[in-house]
Write a protein that holds these residues in place. Structure first.
Motif, mmCIF file in Angstrom:
data_model
loop_
_atom_site.group_PDB
_atom_site.id
_atom_site.type_symbol
_atom_site.label_atom_id
_atom_site.label_comp_id
_atom_site.label_asym_id
_atom_site.label_seq_id
_atom_site.Cartn_x
_atom_site.Cartn_y
_atom_site.Cartn_z
ATOM 1 N N ILE A 1 -70.023 0.314 -28.896
ATOM 2 C CA ILE A 1 -71.296 -0.019 -29.837
ATOM 3 C C ILE A 1 -72.169 0.283 -28.356
ATOM 4 C CG2 ILE A 1 -73.520 -0.677 -30.568
ATOM 5 C CD1 ILE A 1 -71.970 -1.324 -32.682
ATOM 6 N N GLU A 2 -72.063 -0.603 -27.782
ATOM 7 C CA GLU A 2 -72.900 -0.709 -26.385
ATOM 8 C C GLU A 2 -72.134 0.346 -24.772
ATOM 9 O OE1 GLU A 2 -75.597 -2.626 -24.933
ATOM 10 O OE2 GLU A 2 -75.208 -4.175 -26.923
ATOM 11 N N HIS A 3 -71.293 1.128 -25.321
ATOM 12 C CA HIS A 3 -70.406 2.013 -24.276
ATOM 13 C C HIS A 3 -72.104 3.430 -24.779
ATOM 14 C CE1 HIS A 3 -68.551 4.725 -21.811
ATOM 15 N NE2 HIS A 3 -67.858 5.708 -22.614
ATOM 16 N N ALA A 4 -71.506 3.290 -25.971
ATOM 17 C CA ALA A 4 -72.502 4.724 -27.012
ATOM 18 C C ALA A 4 -74.030 4.670 -26.257
ATOM 19 C CB ALA A 4 -72.027 5.265 -28.152
ATOM 20 N N ALA B 1 -77.977 6.006 -33.641
ATOM 21 C CA ALA B 1 -76.853 7.349 -33.078
ATOM 22 C C ALA B 1 -76.290 6.660 -32.518
ATOM 23 C CB ALA B 1 -77.819 8.361 -32.198
ATOM 24 N N SER B 2 -76.217 5.042 -31.460
ATOM 25 C CA SER B 2 -75.421 4.652 -31.080
ATOM 26 C C SER B 2 -74.948 3.164 -31.402
ATOM 27 C CB SER B 2 -75.771 4.218 -29.560
ATOM 28 O OG SER B 2 -76.523 3.548 -29.814
ATOM 29 N N ALA C 1 -71.662 7.887 -36.385
ATOM 30 C CA ALA C 1 -72.845 8.033 -35.487
ATOM 31 C C ALA C 1 -72.584 8.148 -33.583
ATOM 32 C CB ALA C 1 -74.068 7.676 -35.924
ATOM 33 N N ALA C 2 -71.866 6.784 -33.874
ATOM 34 C CA ALA C 2 -71.332 6.280 -32.564
ATOM 35 C C ALA C 2 -70.209 7.121 -31.415
ATOM 36 C CB ALA C 2 -71.452 4.968 -32.277
ATOM 37 N N VAL C 3 -69.143 7.146 -32.662
ATOM 38 C CA VAL C 3 -68.198 8.052 -32.035
ATOM 39 C C VAL C 3 -68.150 9.192 -31.962
ATOM 40 C CG1 VAL C 3 -65.921 8.517 -32.875
ATOM 41 C CG2 VAL C 3 -66.094 5.826 -33.204
ATOM 42 N N VAL C 4 -68.599 9.734 -33.097
ATOM 43 C CA VAL C 4 -69.477 11.251 -32.778
ATOM 44 C C VAL C 4 -70.494 11.327 -31.661
ATOM 45 C CG1 VAL C 4 -70.542 13.421 -33.745
ATOM 46 C CG2 VAL C 4 -69.291 11.976 -35.123
ATOM 47 N N GLU D 1 -60.236 3.514 -29.038
ATOM 48 C CA GLU D 1 -61.159 2.508 -29.913
ATOM 49 C C GLU D 1 -61.460 2.386 -30.948
ATOM 50 O OE1 GLU D 1 -60.533 -1.329 -30.845
ATOM 51 O OE2 GLU D 1 -59.628 -0.749 -29.118
ATOM 52 N N GLY D 2 -62.860 3.781 -31.252
ATOM 53 C CA GLY D 2 -63.606 3.759 -31.987
ATOM 54 C C GLY D 2 -63.227 4.062 -32.721
ATOM 55 N N HIS D 3 -62.750 5.091 -32.743
ATOM 56 C CA HIS D 3 -61.144 6.224 -34.088
ATOM 57 C C HIS D 3 -60.048 5.044 -34.692
ATOM 58 C CE1 HIS D 3 -62.352 10.069 -33.790
ATOM 59 N NE2 HIS D 3 -62.807 10.187 -32.287
ATOM 60 N N SER D 4 -59.493 3.931 -34.063
ATOM 61 C CA SER D 4 -59.227 3.240 -34.578
ATOM 62 C C SER D 4 -59.758 2.032 -35.072
ATOM 63 C CB SER D 4 -58.366 2.102 -33.068
ATOM 64 O OG SER D 4 -57.696 3.497 -32.863
ATOM 65 N N LEU D 5 -61.348 1.979 -34.839
ATOM 66 C CA LEU D 5 -62.449 0.756 -35.570
ATOM 67 C C LEU D 5 -62.226 2.002 -36.688
ATOM 68 C CD1 LEU D 5 -63.936 -1.409 -35.249
ATOM 69 C CD2 LEU D 5 -65.270 -0.304 -34.530
ATOM 70 N N LEU D 6 -63.161 2.759 -36.818
ATOM 71 C CA LEU D 6 -63.259 3.896 -38.223
ATOM 72 C C LEU D 6 -61.477 4.275 -38.859
ATOM 73 C CD1 LEU D 6 -65.322 6.862 -36.108
ATOM 74 C CD2 LEU D 6 -65.872 4.668 -37.869
ATOM 75 N N GLU D 7 -60.544 4.341 -38.457
ATOM 76 C CA GLU D 7 -59.109 4.387 -39.385
ATOM 77 C C GLU D 7 -59.183 2.443 -39.861
ATOM 78 O OE1 GLU D 7 -55.810 5.486 -36.863
ATOM 79 O OE2 GLU D 7 -56.951 6.877 -36.408
#
Length: 113
Positions: free
Chosen positions: A2-5, A23-24, A59-62, A76-82
């Motif tokens: 989230i911080e990176h986004a 959005a982040s 939204a952050a991943v997109v 990491e974001g996609h793994s988290l969403l899974e």
């Protein structure tokens, strides 16, 4: 993630701070920090999150994909969403007690004593 986004969006977007926060996923951070502290204090295995809040992480991943986020962070974001997809199938209904949202325990606790 989230911080990176948030940093990517601040650097690349001319949107207002509130839009960047949403959005982040940064709008979730104060809530998650408080929950993480409570979860640690109670010995919980994870931090409770509402299914409705997953949209902020999506939204952050997109937006990371759109604004050139770091590849490792995107993975990491996609793994988290899974993981959220799996956990959302195990969602439990909360209830409000004196204005505080309470979730039922996932497993029965042995009585003390």
């Amino acid at each position: 993630m989230i911080e990176h986004a948030r940093r990517c969006l601040e650097a690349e977007s001319d949107a207002d701070p509130q839009t960047i926060g949403n959005a982040s996923g940064a709008a979730l951070l104060p809530l998650l920090y408080a929950r993480a502290g409570a979860a640690l204090a109670r010995g919980a295995e994870g931090v409770p999150m509402l299914v409705a809040e997953i949209g902020h992480v999506e939204a952050a991943v997109v937006n990371l994909e759109s604004y050139g986020g770091h590849e490792t962070v995107l993975c990491e974001g996609h793994s988290l969403l899974e993981r959220f997809t799996v956990l959302s199938e195990e969602a439990r209904a909360g209830r409000t007690v004196d204005g505080v949202l309470r979730l039922p325990r996932s497993t029965p606790q042995a009585p003390c004593g």
